[in-house]
Each structure stands twice: as C-alpha cells, then as structure tokens.
Scaffold this active site. Sequence first.
Site, PDB file in Angstrom:
ATOM      1  N   GLU A 281       0.851  -1.205   0.098  1.00 32.74           N
ATOM      2  CA  GLU A 281      -0.131  -0.052  -0.183  1.00 32.74           C
ATOM      3  C   GLU A 281       0.907   1.240   0.152  1.00 32.74           C
ATOM      4  OE1 GLU A 281      -3.139  -0.157  -0.947  1.00 32.74           O
ATOM      5  OE2 GLU A 281      -3.180  -2.466  -0.556  1.00 32.74           O
ATOM      6  N   GLU A 310      -0.415  -0.693  -9.836  1.00 32.75           N
ATOM      7  CA  GLU A 310       0.140  -2.003  -9.360  1.00 32.75           C
ATOM      8  C   GLU A 310       1.612  -2.208  -9.440  1.00 32.75           C
ATOM      9  OE1 GLU A 310      -2.360  -2.978  -7.575  1.00 32.75           O
ATOM     10  OE2 GLU A 310      -1.731  -5.185  -7.020  1.00 32.75           O
TER      11      GLU A 310
HETATM   12 ZN    ZN Z   1      -2.497  -3.060  -5.017  1.00 28.68          ZN
END
Ligand code: ZN
Length: 520
Positions: A281, A310
């Site tokens: 995160e 991502e």
């Molecule tokens: Zn993620």
Amino acid sequence: MEPLKATEGSPQKGKDVKSRLTELRGRLREIHDLQAAAALLGWDQRTYMPPGGAGARAQQIGTLQRLAHEKFTDPAIGRLLDELRPYEESLPYDSDDASLIRVTRRDYERAIRIPPAFKDEFDGNAAITYQVWTRARAEDDFAAVQPYLEKTLELSRQYAAFFPEAEHLIDPLIAIVDEGITGAYLTQLFAELQASLIPMVRAIVGQPEPDDSCLHQHFPADRQLAFGLQVIRRIGYDLDRGREDLSEHPITTTIALDDVRITTRVRENYLPGALFGSLHEAGHAIYEQNIRKELEGTPLGRGATYGVHESQSRLWENLVGRSRAFWEFFYPQLQAVFPDQLGRVPVDTFYRAINRVKPGFFRVEADEVTYSLHCAMRFQLEVDLLDGRVAVRDLPEVWRERFHQTFGFAPTTDRDGVLQEMNWYCGRIGGLYQHFTLGNLMSVLWFEAAAQAHSEIEAEMAHGEFGTLRNWLAQTIHTHGRKFTIPELIDRTVGGPLTSSAYLRYLKRKYGELYGVSFQ
Ligand code: ZN
C-alpha cells in the site's frame, strides 16, 4: 459561448482560450472535490465507522458520486472540450494543457455513452450483488448469488455494447481501468505466461520445501505495526502527508496529493501479512504523493492506470521488499524487535521463507511465481463468460477444472474457489484481473531500468537507502500523473511494447537460485 474559430488570429484568441481553460479547470475542480469527499467517507467506512452507520454512509457516498457524475456529463464540458481542441492541437502532446484536454475528453466521451438509466441499474445491481455475495461466501452457497451474477454478466455485455467500435466485448471493460490495453493482447500475453510459469511451478514443487516455520510464531500486533511503519517511512512514504490505520482489506485512499492514506491488517500468528501489505500500500501511496502538484484537482492528478498503480505497489513489495539486499539492512532490526522469535534464525532462512513458492487456492495469498497464473485463469474466464462459452451456472465446475489444469489439484468448496474474492460480485465482469499481471511485468521493467540508470541502487538498498530508486520512479513515472497510457509510458521509459520477457527472466533467475533449479 462564441466558437473559437470566430476569434482565431484576433487579439481576443489568447484570452478566450484562457477563460475557457479556467472554466474547464473550475468545473473539474468541483467534481474532484466531490469525489475526494466521497473518498474520505469511504476511508472512514473501512476504518472507524460503527457498523450501524453502513446504510446512511452508502447513501451519502452514492449522492456525492451521482452529483460528480452529473457535473462531469454536463454538455457544457463537451462544448469547452470542443472549443479547446485547436488550442490542444497547437501544443506538444505531453504538455499539461494538451494532456488535460485529451484525457478529460477521453473520460467525457466514455461517460456520455452510458445512459443515466443504465448507470442506475448497473450501480443498483452492484450493491445488491455484493451484499448477496458476502452471505453466499460465508455459507458456501454459489446458487444464492448465481442469478445476481447472471444479471452482472448481462449488464457487463450491455455496457460493452455502448462501444460498438471495440474489437471484443472485453475491450471497453478493460479500458475503464487500463486504457490502451486490449483483450487480444492479453490473451496472447497470458498464454505466454502460462507456457513458462506452469512448468516452472512444477519444477519448484518437485524440490525440497524451504522451512518457513520462523514466520508462523506469535508476533505481537503493536510491534509488527511499529516495525512496518518504520520501514515504509524509510522507503519514502511521507507520514506528514499520509497515515496508516487498520482495516479488513488493505487499501490506499487519496483525499489530496498531500493526504494519501493507507491501511493494513495484522495477524499475530503470521509475520508477512502486515509487513508486505504495508509495503504494497505504501507503494501505491508513494506514487500518488509524488504526482506533480500542478495536476491536482484535474483528471490528471492521480495514478495513470490500475496496471501502472499495481506496478508501483509490487515494485516496493516484491522487487525491493522480498530482495536479499533489503533484508541485509532490515533483518538485524527485525531480529531486535522480535529477539525470541527470530534471534536465532539466520537471514538466509528468513529470506527463503518469505520467498517460498507454494501453490494455493487464493490469489491474494499467492507468491510471485504462481500469482500471474491465478490472474490468467480469471482473465480467460472473463473472456469466456462474455463470449458465452462458459455459463454462469457452470462457473464453479469450470473453475475447479481449470484450477486443476493449472495447479494439479482443485478446491472442494466454492468458498475456496469461485466465491473467494469480491471482484466479480461488485457489479462487473471484465477488466478486473489484468492489472495485477501488467503491474508485475512493469514492476520488473522499471526496477531494472532504474538499476541500469543508477548502478548504486542495489548497494543503497543494502544500506537502507532508497532515495535514488524513489527519485527515478518519481521523475520517470509518478510526476506525470495520468497523462499517459500504459503503451505510452512503456514507450517513453524503456521503449517498445510491453512484453513478458524481463519479468520471466527475473523470476527464473531469482527462483532458480532459491531452489537450485535451472529453468528453460
Ligand atoms: Zn494494489
């Protein structure tokens, strides 16, 4: 409003462009503020809201999102974008203004294709399906959610049909989150990955299993959290412009570029969950914290696409956080925090344990080698569902068959299979899994590009220094916000199309060393 053509070449031109840009930015700012308020309500919903607040909160978030959508689909926005087109075309493609007009137009043209009545039905189905799924998963009862999922598939097809120019039904669904990536490209990419990764996994599971018992001990939550916080601060998550709280599922929420919050979760009997969750995160959050301030309050002021986002979370979680160099520095500190648990465990044992490859039922718990295989299977199911080759009622069975084809065993319950994660039960089928794999591919490409540009990065990591790497990412990727699509970013940073080769090379090298296997 006067059309731009009438004033072209006149002394009024500059002023008109300026006033139109100001008006556009003003409207976009209001929409952004509504969305940011909804995001803050959403963050509170996941962290501190008492359960009783759920009904009212869903209503409040819905109202803010509806207002934002109404403001964004106002024909006045379309008019401004039309009038600003000559100005946009007079500017370099990557300039702030040209990018703002281009990206806003793309969003606007997508938003106005969707009739309001359809959007209401779509959103309504999403809310009820999610509710039914939470019960269905708890009771391992796919039949309960099946009719809702059938409706979801039908609505996903209808959504795609609003974009008749698309080559495949899945393309418009992918474009919602990963503009510039097509189903045809992904079909080939996932097939390539399966062809390499399935034999790799088979070779690895034939080797002696590394001992990871050191990770399965009692690790008090407060000490885990304190250590994790120290690590993410060290890699560059700015806690004056962010904070970490607990929630059931880890999330990153951007309220503003100076207020990017993350959450994590802790299991006291398993060390990696909170630590790697926080690193993941924090990777998302560092991205947002390094977007240029000038882009804030516009559609450019956030991460480029889900796949690019991502790539940043996985880069810090895996390329950095699961590397040997990283633990050279941090392992003695971790041992000092947990002397009874890890004091006598050598760093090499720990490194092998956190990189253990173990095929399992769950994508979210998957290691680096098996991860993309979970995504491949889900992507192919999305295509087959949209094409009608797989019916929703057969999904549990087809899931088991395909899981077995990939891993050689299969879950016996749907809770461990098709019901395991919320994604398809949130209103849409299509475009929900490619970004994890695209992120894996780009995380390796960009980490290697940074290390090539700055050969000191590896040595710095071993000394707990991450500034060179972070600055390269900030200047090369983060600063641009949402200006560029994935193909554009790849072209600008490393050149050429995005392929699986660097990613596969990285996995073969790292896991070949770890398992003493030489892969083809
Ligand atoms: Zn993620």
